[in-house]
Design a protein around this motif. Structure first.
Motif, PDB file in Angstrom:
ATOM      1  N   MET A 169       4.301   5.894   2.487  1.00 59.82           N
ATOM      2  CA  MET A 169       4.312   7.297   2.937  1.00 59.82           C
ATOM      3  C   MET A 169       4.743   7.392   4.396  1.00 59.82           C
ATOM      4  SD  MET A 169       0.863   8.694   1.303  1.00 59.82           S
ATOM      5  CE  MET A 169       0.587   8.499  -0.425  1.00 59.82           C
ATOM      6  N   ARG A 183      -3.593  -4.414  -1.217  1.00 59.60           N
ATOM      7  CA  ARG A 183      -2.470  -3.733  -0.571  1.00 59.60           C
ATOM      8  C   ARG A 183      -1.194  -3.780  -1.415  1.00 59.60           C
ATOM      9  NH1 ARG A 183      -4.175  -0.595   0.578  1.00 59.60           N
ATOM     10  NH2 ARG A 183      -2.760   0.206   2.159  1.00 59.60           N
ATOM     11  N   LEU A 184      -1.179  -2.988  -2.447  1.00 62.95           N
ATOM     12  CA  LEU A 184       0.056  -2.850  -3.215  1.00 62.95           C
ATOM     13  C   LEU A 184       0.231  -1.394  -3.636  1.00 62.95           C
ATOM     14  CD1 LEU A 184       2.029  -5.065  -5.370  1.00 62.95           C
ATOM     15  CD2 LEU A 184       1.366  -2.938  -6.485  1.00 62.95           C
ATOM     16  N   TYR A 212      -2.274  11.658   6.033  1.00 59.90           N
ATOM     17  CA  TYR A 212      -0.948  12.305   6.046  1.00 59.90           C
ATOM     18  C   TYR A 212      -0.633  12.874   7.444  1.00 59.90           C
ATOM     19  CZ  TYR A 212      -1.872  12.740   0.942  1.00 59.90           C
ATOM     20  OH  TYR A 212      -2.200  12.534  -0.366  1.00 59.90           O
ATOM     21  N   GLY A 258       0.850  -1.201   0.000  1.00 56.08           N
ATOM     22  CA  GLY A 258       0.000   0.000   0.000  1.00 56.08           C
ATOM     23  C   GLY A 258       0.874   1.235   0.000  1.00 56.08           C
ATOM     24  N   SER A 259       0.425   2.268  -0.711  1.00 53.12           N
ATOM     25  CA  SER A 259       1.230   3.503  -0.737  1.00 53.12           C
ATOM     26  C   SER A 259       1.177   4.182   0.626  1.00 53.12           C
ATOM     27  CB  SER A 259       0.744   4.441  -1.837  1.00 53.12           C
ATOM     28  OG  SER A 259      -0.591   4.821  -1.623  1.00 53.12           O
ATOM     29  N   LYS A 260       0.144   3.905   1.400  1.00 46.67           N
ATOM     30  CA  LYS A 260       0.015   4.495   2.737  1.00 46.67           C
ATOM     31  C   LYS A 260       1.211   4.099   3.613  1.00 46.67           C
ATOM     32  CE  LYS A 260      -3.826   4.664   6.075  1.00 46.67           C
ATOM     33  NZ  LYS A 260      -5.212   4.143   6.224  1.00 46.67           N
ATOM     34  N   ILE A 271      -2.185   8.644  -6.863  1.00 44.65           N
ATOM     35  CA  ILE A 271      -2.904   7.366  -6.814  1.00 44.65           C
ATOM     36  C   ILE A 271      -4.215   7.405  -7.618  1.00 44.65           C
ATOM     37  CG2 ILE A 271      -4.103   7.826  -4.608  1.00 44.65           C
ATOM     38  CD1 ILE A 271      -2.905   4.676  -4.242  1.00 44.65           C
ATOM     39  N   TYR A 272      -4.752   8.622  -7.829  1.00 51.21           N
ATOM     40  CA  TYR A 272      -5.967   8.752  -8.651  1.00 51.21           C
ATOM     41  C   TYR A 272      -5.654   9.237 -10.070  1.00 51.21           C
ATOM     42  CZ  TYR A 272      -8.314   8.347  -4.156  1.00 51.21           C
ATOM     43  OH  TYR A 272      -8.727   7.895  -2.938  1.00 51.21           O
ATOM     44  N   ASN A 330      -8.123  13.768  -3.336  1.00 50.95           N
ATOM     45  CA  ASN A 330      -9.010  13.300  -2.293  1.00 50.95           C
ATOM     46  C   ASN A 330      -8.809  14.313  -1.156  1.00 50.95           C
ATOM     47  OD1 ASN A 330     -10.291  12.026  -0.219  1.00 50.95           O
ATOM     48  ND2 ASN A 330      -8.936  10.248  -0.138  1.00 50.95           N
ATOM     49  N   LYS A 341      -6.823   2.316  -6.442  1.00 60.31           N
ATOM     50  CA  LYS A 341      -7.939   3.128  -6.925  1.00 60.31           C
ATOM     51  C   LYS A 341      -8.286   2.827  -8.373  1.00 60.31           C
ATOM     52  CE  LYS A 341      -7.658   4.845  -2.848  1.00 60.31           C
ATOM     53  NZ  LYS A 341      -8.641   4.620  -1.788  1.00 60.31           N
ATOM     54  N   TRP A 366      -6.086  14.433   2.285  1.00 61.80           N
ATOM     55  CA  TRP A 366      -6.444  13.046   2.647  1.00 61.80           C
ATOM     56  C   TRP A 366      -6.190  12.808   4.134  1.00 61.80           C
ATOM     57  CZ3 TRP A 366      -2.577   8.677   2.754  1.00 61.80           C
ATOM     58  CH2 TRP A 366      -3.208   7.447   2.992  1.00 61.80           C
ATOM     59  N   ASP A 388       1.350  12.562  -4.829  1.00 57.91           N
ATOM     60  CA  ASP A 388       0.451  11.427  -4.599  1.00 57.91           C
ATOM     61  C   ASP A 388      -0.521  11.346  -5.779  1.00 57.91           C
ATOM     62  OD1 ASP A 388      -1.354   9.558  -3.806  1.00 57.91           O
ATOM     63  OD2 ASP A 388      -1.676  10.382  -1.797  1.00 57.91           O
TER      64      ASP A 388
HETATM   65  C1  LIG Z   1      -5.029  10.384  -1.537  1.00 56.13           C
HETATM   66  C2  LIG Z   1      -4.712   8.997  -1.121  1.00 56.13           C
HETATM   67  N1  LIG Z   1      -3.422   8.641  -1.028  1.00 56.13           N
HETATM   68  C3  LIG Z   1      -3.077   7.415  -0.635  1.00 56.13           C
HETATM   69  C4  LIG Z   1      -4.030   6.461  -0.305  1.00 56.13           C
HETATM   70  C5  LIG Z   1      -3.565   5.115   0.173  1.00 56.13           C
HETATM   71  O1  LIG Z   1      -3.746   4.123  -0.749  1.00 56.13           O
HETATM   72  P1  LIG Z   1      -3.127   2.672  -0.611  1.00 56.13           P
HETATM   73  O2  LIG Z   1      -2.449   2.577   0.699  1.00 56.13           O
HETATM   74  O3  LIG Z   1      -4.280   1.750  -0.724  1.00 56.13           O
HETATM   75  O4  LIG Z   1      -2.136   2.549  -1.749  1.00 56.13           O
HETATM   76  C6  LIG Z   1      -5.381   6.787  -0.395  1.00 56.13           C
HETATM   77  C7  LIG Z   1      -6.404   5.811  -0.011  1.00 56.13           C
HETATM   78  O5  LIG Z   1      -7.522   6.108   0.294  1.00 56.13           O
HETATM   79  C8  LIG Z   1      -5.731   8.099  -0.819  1.00 56.13           C
HETATM   80  O6  LIG Z   1      -7.000   8.465  -0.932  1.00 56.13           O
END
Ligand SMILES: Cc1ncc(COP(=O)(O)O)c(C=O)c1O
Length: 427
Positions: A104, A242-243, A125, A99-101, A205-206, A175, A234, A122, A203
């Motif tokens: 981060m 979770r990647l 952070y 997951g990118s979370k 991801i979208y 987001n 997304k 979001w 970021d």
């Molecule tokens: C703006 C933003 N960044 C990062 C994430 C994290 O995504 P993930 O951990 O699933 O890659 C999300 C998930 O909701 C998000 O909305």
């Protein structure tokens, strides 16, 4: 047990707001209530079939993989960025994580600097920075500028202490607002980041869910200081897999390597079968172009229709340009709400959920003032599989009409009508 031995950075922190609303919604559903889930930002669309097939074919992959990721996947991610963004990169530039979370979080852990984020941002952070003990600096935005950060605001902040180490997060399509940036704006933001040697965490991801498929990475204008964050969650409908991916320029390999050290001592490596399957997703091809075309067309149509309806009754909301969110401002109803004892965005969202069964998230969890009466609506409560199939039968040159939305996205439309009716009842 008392919590006196909890780390001070964690003590008192609630669980992530999006997950809490999901639990609350589930509970109401179990009690037999009709709940409309516009709280959690999860893709409504299924994982593309070729990727599912690849996961099935790789269920036997049982070995730990290299900490930075499966070499074929790192290569596929680099090729994807090269194809999509015209960025000159190689597999060595890529770090794969669960997951990118998580990536981060590790980035913030290894880099000693302030976290600079726009408000709204979001939900995770700022809590991540709090857990690690970093300073958070919020950049104001306003509705007139569709809640986007300006280069002037970044400049103003950096001027106060020009040499301070900082990470600035730029998230677009955004987001919670669905906003994105024009080329000229990206260039200007990149120029300020470069001037102050800021690490730019872009970021994206979208990115693939830009409603017109026109996403451009800011990395083009400040490659040496930009880390691009992405993943499957997304655009590929695979949040639960979770990647996540980070793409580094060569000049930031020291960050990549420090993150890999932490990864090696914590999660070891990302799940092997998921990584093998992800190779297919990043390879792209016709199937994926079609899948994305229809996903975007559906999201664009809903975003437009909901925005119009909300604006019509006096809610301030910018029209989204990507992703699946709307950021609503209910200031026009402030007096009526006050008369009902609603004085904060949390009060409002709780009351809305109780009265109508519609779950949305209060603006306060995105860094807005509680009293602002703002909220994020995720327009994802519909059957994405059914909607994709139906969209495929409509010629590509057409946009989707209200009839389509009423048939295939009716839960989201009903939820919106419930919000509008509830607000009208307040007057
Ligand atoms: C703006 C933003 N960044 C990062 C994430 C994290 O995504 P993930 O951990 O699933 O890659 C999300 C998930 O909701 C998000 O909305």
């Amino acid at each position: 047990m008392p919590d006196i031995n909890l780390n001070l950075n964690v003590r008192g922190l609630p669980q992530s707001a999006t997950l809490v609303i999901n639990e609350k919604s589930k509970l109401l559903t179990q009690q037999g209530r009709q709940v409309y889930r516009l709280g959690l930002g999860q893709s409504p669309f299924p994982v593309p079939q070729p990727v599912v097939d690849e996961l099935k074919a790789n269920a036997h992959q049982k070995d730990y993989l290299p900490v930075m990721g499966l070499p074929e996947l790192r290569e596929a991610v680099a090729n994807y960025h090269c194809r999509r963004e015209g960025i000159d990169c190689s597999g060595n530039d890529v770090l794969i994580g669960p997951g990118s979370k998580e990536l981060m979080f590790i980035l913030q852990l290894v880099y000693y600097g302030d976290l600079v984020i726009p408000t709204p941002s979001w939900v995770s952070y700022a809590p991540q920075a709090k857990i690690i003990g970093r300073h958070i600096r919020w950049l104001p935005t306003n509705l007139a500028n569709e809640l986007r950060v300006t280069p002037e605001e970044i400049e103003k902040l950096c001027q106060q202490d020009p040499n301070r180490p900082r990470i600035i997060v730029l998230n677009y399509p955004n987001n919670p607002s669905g906003a994105t940036y024009r080329l000229e704006e990206l260039k200007q933001i990149a120029a300020v980041a470069k001037k102050y040697r800021i690490i730019l965490l872009s970021d994206e991801i979208y990115g693939e869910l830009h409603h017109k498929g026109q996403h451009v990475s800011i990395s083009r204008f400040y490659p040496q200081g930009t880390v691009i964050s992405g993943g499957l969650s997304k655009w590929c409908g695979a949040g639960g897999w979770r990647l996540g991916t980070f793409l580094f320029p060569r000049s930031l390999y020291w960050l990549r390597d420090a993150m890999a050290v932490v990864a090696s001592e914590t999660y070891t490596a990302t799940s092997a079968p998921i990584q093998y399957a992800a190779v297919r997703a990043f390879q792209g091809g016709d199937y994926f172009s079609q899948y994305l075309f229809h996903s975007r067309r559906i999201l664009r149509a809903i975003g437009k229709q909901l925005t119009r309806k909300l604006q019509k009754i006096g809610i301030a909301v910018p029209e989204p340009k990507g992703a699946f969110y709307l950021f609503l401002n209910f200031s026009a109803f402030k007096d009526e709400m006050k008369a009902q004892g609603i004085e904060s965005s949390e009060d409002f969202c709780n009351r809305l959920l109780e009265d109508t069964g519609v779950a949305i998230l209060p603006g306060s969890v995105f860094g807005r003032r509680s009293e602002e009466l703002s909220a994020r609506l995720a327009y994802v409560d519909f059957d994405g599989h059914e909607a994709l199939e139906a969209s495929q039968k409509i010629p590509a040159y057409k946009s989707l009409e209200n009839g389509f939305l009423n048939q295939y996205c009716h839960r989201t439309i009903t939820a919106l009508n419930l919000i509008c009716d509830w607000l009208s009842g307040c007057k």
